[in-house]
Design a protein around this motif. Structure first.
Motif, PDB file in Angstrom:
ATOM      1  N   VAL A  67       0.854  -1.182   0.000  1.00  0.00           N
ATOM      2  CA  VAL A  67       0.000   0.000   0.000  1.00  0.00           C
ATOM      3  C   VAL A  67       0.890   1.233   0.000  1.00  0.00           C
ATOM      4  O   VAL A  67       1.959   1.250   0.636  1.00  0.00           O
ATOM      5  N   ALA A  68       0.471   2.252  -0.749  1.00  0.00           N
ATOM      6  CA  ALA A  68       1.178   3.535  -0.806  1.00  0.00           C
ATOM      7  C   ALA A  68       0.487   4.520   0.125  1.00  0.00           C
ATOM      8  O   ALA A  68      -0.737   4.679   0.075  1.00  0.00           O
ATOM      9  N   VAL A  69       1.260   5.191   0.950  1.00  0.00           N
ATOM     10  CA  VAL A  69       0.744   6.147   1.931  1.00  0.00           C
ATOM     11  C   VAL A  69       1.452   7.480   1.684  1.00  0.00           C
ATOM     12  O   VAL A  69       2.659   7.585   1.903  1.00  0.00           O
ATOM     13  N   GLU A  76      -9.206   8.317   4.073  1.00  0.00           N
ATOM     14  CA  GLU A  76     -10.101   7.163   4.186  1.00  0.00           C
ATOM     15  C   GLU A  76      -9.630   5.981   3.340  1.00  0.00           C
ATOM     16  O   GLU A  76      -9.663   4.821   3.798  1.00  0.00           O
ATOM     17  N   GLU A  77      -9.179   6.250   2.099  1.00  0.00           N
ATOM     18  CA  GLU A  77      -8.740   5.157   1.234  1.00  0.00           C
ATOM     19  C   GLU A  77      -7.547   4.436   1.834  1.00  0.00           C
ATOM     20  O   GLU A  77      -7.486   3.198   1.843  1.00  0.00           O
ATOM     21  N   ILE A  82      -6.532   4.431   5.019  1.00  0.00           N
ATOM     22  CA  ILE A  82      -6.886   3.757   6.271  1.00  0.00           C
ATOM     23  C   ILE A  82      -7.608   2.447   5.983  1.00  0.00           C
ATOM     24  O   ILE A  82      -7.354   1.417   6.627  1.00  0.00           O
ATOM     25  N   ALA A  83      -8.506   2.451   4.990  1.00  0.00           N
ATOM     26  CA  ALA A  83      -9.219   1.219   4.638  1.00  0.00           C
ATOM     27  C   ALA A  83      -8.249   0.147   4.151  1.00  0.00           C
ATOM     28  O   ALA A  83      -8.381  -1.037   4.497  1.00  0.00           O
ATOM     29  N   ALA A  84      -7.245   0.547   3.365  1.00  0.00           N
ATOM     30  CA  ALA A  84      -6.265  -0.427   2.882  1.00  0.00           C
ATOM     31  C   ALA A  84      -5.446  -1.001   4.034  1.00  0.00           C
ATOM     32  O   ALA A  84      -5.159  -2.207   4.071  1.00  0.00           O
ATOM     33  N   LEU A  85      -5.091  -0.161   5.008  1.00  0.00           N
ATOM     34  CA  LEU A  85      -4.330  -0.658   6.155  1.00  0.00           C
ATOM     35  C   LEU A  85      -5.166  -1.604   7.005  1.00  0.00           C
ATOM     36  O   LEU A  85      -4.660  -2.606   7.517  1.00  0.00           O
ATOM     37  N   ARG A  86      -6.451  -1.301   7.167  1.00  0.00           N
ATOM     38  CA  ARG A  86      -7.309  -2.167   7.976  1.00  0.00           C
ATOM     39  C   ARG A  86      -7.563  -3.509   7.302  1.00  0.00           C
ATOM     40  O   ARG A  86      -7.802  -4.514   7.983  1.00  0.00           O
ATOM     41  N   ASN A  87      -7.509  -3.546   5.978  1.00  0.00           N
ATOM     42  CA  ASN A  87      -7.717  -4.804   5.259  1.00  0.00           C
ATOM     43  C   ASN A  87      -6.509  -5.734   5.362  1.00  0.00           C
ATOM     44  O   ASN A  87      -6.605  -6.902   4.982  1.00  0.00           O
ATOM     45  N   GLU A 132       0.407   8.245  14.397  1.00  0.00           N
ATOM     46  CA  GLU A 132      -0.084   8.923  15.588  1.00  0.00           C
ATOM     47  C   GLU A 132      -1.580   8.715  15.779  1.00  0.00           C
ATOM     48  O   GLU A 132      -2.080   8.768  16.904  1.00  0.00           O
ATOM     49  N   GLN A 133      -2.339   8.499  14.689  1.00  0.00           N
ATOM     50  CA  GLN A 133      -3.757   8.172  14.791  1.00  0.00           C
ATOM     51  C   GLN A 133      -3.993   6.695  15.122  1.00  0.00           C
ATOM     52  O   GLN A 133      -5.136   6.261  15.223  1.00  0.00           O
ATOM     53  N   ARG A 134      -2.903   5.932  15.236  1.00  0.00           N
ATOM     54  CA  ARG A 134      -2.954   4.500  15.522  1.00  0.00           C
ATOM     55  C   ARG A 134      -3.651   3.709  14.423  1.00  0.00           C
ATOM     56  O   ARG A 134      -4.203   2.629  14.663  1.00  0.00           O
ATOM     57  N   GLN A 135      -3.614   4.244  13.227  1.00  0.00           N
ATOM     58  CA  GLN A 135      -4.107   3.512  12.068  1.00  0.00           C
ATOM     59  C   GLN A 135      -2.990   2.686  11.434  1.00  0.00           C
ATOM     60  O   GLN A 135      -3.267   1.679  10.776  1.00  0.00           O
TER      61      GLN A 135
END
Length: 474
Positions: free
Chosen positions: A67-69, A76-77, A79-84, A101-104
């Motif tokens: 994933v590219a950050v 949102e895009e 964060i959704a990729a990280l959660r998946n 820092e957002q713990r995402q």
């Protein structure tokens, strides 16, 4: 491959991305639990996308999730990729810190850390962010640091956060920092004649994709607009553009819709586009490192290239310093104008070339032919929701929709005629009889269905007597 810390130094265009990417992918535990195992930090958004694409291609058959950050895109895009679930994260320092820092973004299981183009990150002022990221990852990790140049602050960073790193330089110590296959042409040009000179240079025989670097964002956009007006397929990449516009220009450049990319130094680092034959410096670069990275966009992977640098009169001392530092033996630029015979000879420009591209050579579709990244999604979304159904449905579904239309369309026509201007218009004759009342009674279920859909008032839809009386009054 053994997991030791490493400092890699090589000239631009020699394959550093896969140099760290292949061992990084080889050491991953696949399938993982979705927590990132490797982190690659890069200085620019464009380089972030390129490294992501290269690593995704290399790990395609391994099942590696990347994933590219980076900034300029919605959270949102990403964060959704990280959660998946993800195995490798490639990102720029600012957005990486925000998500951490957002713990995402969880950095507690990082086993491999790569700092790509480390000297550029220091030049851009990312050193405090890099140090914060290094403190978030585990101490037991493999750290790899890659760059084309190794100034003192980079080595200081390496000594602070790396454990007995091995320093590998992929060329001889006395080898030039510039590829020997890149032919360098240095011209002293007047500022008011540069656009005309460049327009003629762009008509050289056998010219492929071309990158033009400018010192400021305003100059980059102005030159791109002027070249487009002269008939060339040109686009711009600089910091004043939104991320979507920057990605659109790079996509069009890679796909060949445009063959000229005017950019600031945001695109000078690590951008690898096949087929770049010419690089033009609109002004003298600030230092030898900038010069090396700019002209390194051509002559890559054993190919030949041409680098043209236009030096203003007041920049001659700066160019002499660059020439002496790199050992180019070209301290005095040759005074050149758009009509100079040696310009046509050096670049193999047709003698009849002017400052405008002939109509017969305007064969590329241009920047407008490249769609926006989200345009296709928006179109599909509109088709799905138009009329409450997917407009691309199959024949069976369309047949059912036609049956439904056959039932409801006459009722809609009568409803519109009854309510237009508050007066009934020609739907029912004044001499309505008890038979018409029975017909109305037979249509009550249909009116009841329309009333449920909410397209009319209850009185108009449900009381045929009021309809007849209004018709008689009219």
């Amino acid at each position: 491959m053994r997991g030791e810390d490493l400092i890699g130094q090589a000239r631009t265009g020699t394959g550093k991305t896969l140099g760290f990417g292949v061992p990084l992918l080889h050491r991953l535990q696949v399938p993982g639990d979705g927590t990132p195992q490797a982190l690659v930090v890069v200085p620019t958004r464009e380089l972030c996308l390129q490294v992501t694409r290269d690593l995704a291609d290399a790990g395609r058959h391994l099942g590696v999730r990347t994933v590219a950050v980076y900034g300029g895109r919605p959270y949102e895009e990403q964060i959704a990729a990280l959660r998946n679930g993800v195995d490798v994260v490639i990102g720029t320092p600012g957005r990486l810190l925000d998500l951490a820092e957002q713990r995402q973004l969880v950095l507690g299981k990082i086993r491999g850390l790569v700092l790509d183009e480390a000297d550029e990150m220091l030049d851009l002022g990312f050193l405090p962010d890099i140090e914060r990221i290094l403190r978030m990852v585990p101490e037991q990790r493999q750290t790899m640091l890659f760059s084309a140049t190794m100034p003192g602050p980079v080595l200081t960073l390496a000594r602070t956060f790396m454990t007995r790193p091995t320093h590998i330089r992929a060329e001889q110590a006395d080898e030039s920092a510039v590829h020997e296959r890149t032919r360098q042409l240095i011209y002293r040009a007047h500022a008011m004649d540069k656009t005309e000179l460049i327009a003629r240079a762009l008509q050289a025989n056998n010219r492929g994709l071309t990158m033009i670097f400018s010192r400021t964002k305003r100059q980059a956009q102005k030159l791109a607009d002027e070249l487009t007006e002269r008939g060339f397929a040109a686009g711009a990449v600089h910091g004043d553009l939104g991320q979507g516009a920057r990605e659109k220009a790079l996509r069009a450049f890679r796909s060949g819709k445009i063959d000229i990319l005017v950019a600031t130094d945001v695109a000078a680092r690590g951008i690898d586009v096949a087929g770049v034959t010419h690089v033009i410096n609109l002004q003298c670069p600030d230092d030898e490192k900038t010069y090396v990275h700019r002209i390194g966009r051509t002559g890559r992977a054993g190919r030949e290239g041409v680098a043209i640098t236009l030096v203003d009169w007041d920049d001659e001392p700066r160019w002499k310093l660059i020439s002496d530092t790199l050992g180019l033996d070209k301290p005095v630029p040759l005074e050149t104008y758009s009509t100079s015979p040696h310009l046509f000879t050096d670049l193999d420009i047709p003698e009849d070339a002017t400052g405008r591209l002939p109509l017969s050579k305007r064969t590329r579709p241009g920047l407008d032919a490249e769609p926006e990244a989200d345009e296709a999604k928006r179109r599909r979304r509109r088709r799905r929701t138009r009329g409450g159904a997917d407009q691309r449905s199959g024949e069976a579904e369309s047949g059912a929709r036609q049956d439904s239309d056959a039932e409801t369309r006459p009722a809609r026509r009568r409803r519109r005629r009854r309510t237009r201007g508050g007066v009934e218009i020609g739907v029912q004759q004044p001499e309505a009889s008890a038979a018409s009342g029975e017909a109305d009674a037979g249509e009550r279920p249909r009116r009841r269905r329309r009333r449920r859909r909410g397209t009319g008032t209850g009185e108009a839809a449900g009381d045929p007597g009021s309809t007849r009386s209004s018709a008689e009054g009219a």
